[in-house]
Write an enzyme that holds these catalytic residues in place. Sequence first.
Site, mmCIF file in Angstrom:
data_model
loop_
_atom_site.group_PDB
_atom_site.id
_atom_site.type_symbol
_atom_site.label_atom_id
_atom_site.label_comp_id
_atom_site.label_asym_id
_atom_site.label_seq_id
_atom_site.Cartn_x
_atom_site.Cartn_y
_atom_site.Cartn_z
ATOM 1 N N SER A 132 -46.753 30.385 25.919
ATOM 2 C CA SER A 132 -45.489 29.815 26.382
ATOM 3 C C SER A 132 -45.652 29.124 27.745
ATOM 4 C CB SER A 132 -44.425 30.901 26.392
ATOM 5 O OG SER A 132 -43.167 30.302 26.478
ATOM 6 N N ASP A 178 -40.144 28.592 16.013
ATOM 7 C CA ASP A 178 -40.011 28.860 17.452
ATOM 8 C C ASP A 178 -38.747 28.181 17.947
ATOM 9 O OD1 ASP A 178 -40.225 29.027 20.230
ATOM 10 O OD2 ASP A 178 -42.397 28.691 20.218
ATOM 11 N N HIS A 210 -41.697 32.328 18.342
ATOM 12 C CA HIS A 210 -42.266 32.088 19.667
ATOM 13 C C HIS A 210 -43.234 33.194 20.087
ATOM 14 C CE1 HIS A 210 -42.386 30.426 23.673
ATOM 15 N NE2 HIS A 210 -41.962 31.559 24.219
HETATM 16 O O1 9J3 Z 1 -42.772 31.458 28.754
HETATM 17 C C1 9J3 Z 1 -41.824 31.280 27.959
HETATM 18 O O2 9J3 Z 1 -41.529 32.066 27.038
HETATM 19 C C2 9J3 Z 1 -40.977 30.071 28.268
HETATM 20 C C3 9J3 Z 1 -39.748 29.954 27.503
HETATM 21 C C4 9J3 Z 1 -38.499 30.086 28.341
HETATM 22 O O3 9J3 Z 1 -37.791 31.033 28.190
HETATM 23 O O4 9J3 Z 1 -38.239 29.116 29.223
HETATM 24 C C5 9J3 Z 1 -36.918 29.106 29.757
HETATM 25 C C6 9J3 Z 1 -36.914 28.609 31.144
#
Ligand code: 9J3
Length: 262
Positions: A132, A178, A210
């Site tokens: 992510s 995702d 995700h």
């Molecule tokens: O690291 C992630 O799971 C990023 C996804 C997220 O929640 O971004 C929002 C700012």
Amino acid sequence: QAQDNPYERGPNPTVASIEAATGPFAVERTTVPASVSGFGGGTIYYPTSTSEGTFGAVAIAPGFTESQSATSWYGPRLASQGFVVFTIDTNGIFDFPDDRGRQLLAALNHLVRSSPVRDRVDPDRLGVMGHSMGGGGALSAANSTPALQAAIPLTGWHTTTNWAGLQVPTLVIGAENDFIASVSGHSEPFYESMPPTLDKGYLELAGASHFAPNSSNTTIAKYSISWLKRFIDNDTRYEQFLCPAPDDRTISEYRDTCPHSG
Ligand code: 9J3
């Protein structure tokens, strides 16, 4: 017969060997404390063998609000195939992707210069991965550091979708279902923006969320191992698993620039 690639490690691979829960190398681990500078510490997983020379290495960053525990499974899984693997904590769990990218680079620097396993690592054969925002960090680190040999963002998240300057062979792994880092908003444009001449791949995990990269996943493992072997170790024995493109039922879509050139 003489081995003509000095970076090749381990026996000839098979589908079974890249799908296996552990590879041929016994693995040990060592902890890097949070007091280290530039990132939040972490765990280094490394092959115990010193008889084959040094190994390539990869640093792995977790996602937003996550700690290294979100990526722990990559440690033994990848290290047992013949890599030094550094799963890191970030300085802060809310750090954004570019910050995570700088921390991945700080971690690699620590690994090759200061860590207890520095003599086991080839400082010229390094890669980055992350989940992510950590995957966004891997893209950011690769973009700023063309000397890296491989990058693998895992359901990566970044507000930058144009990576036209990227020169590091990159396997973009997205997840079909995702809804946090949608493939249409993240992984697909990341892949499409990269140069058409780059060794790059786009792997979409069928029916996955995700958080698929946060626990053991054979599809992620087998193609990550193949990508790291192919580009960090220049090990063309693994090209067979990447080109022609994989057609596993666990993959909803694969895009490629086969045959690979790098
Ligand atoms: O690291 C992630 O799971 C990023 C996804 C997220 O929640 O971004 C929002 C700012």
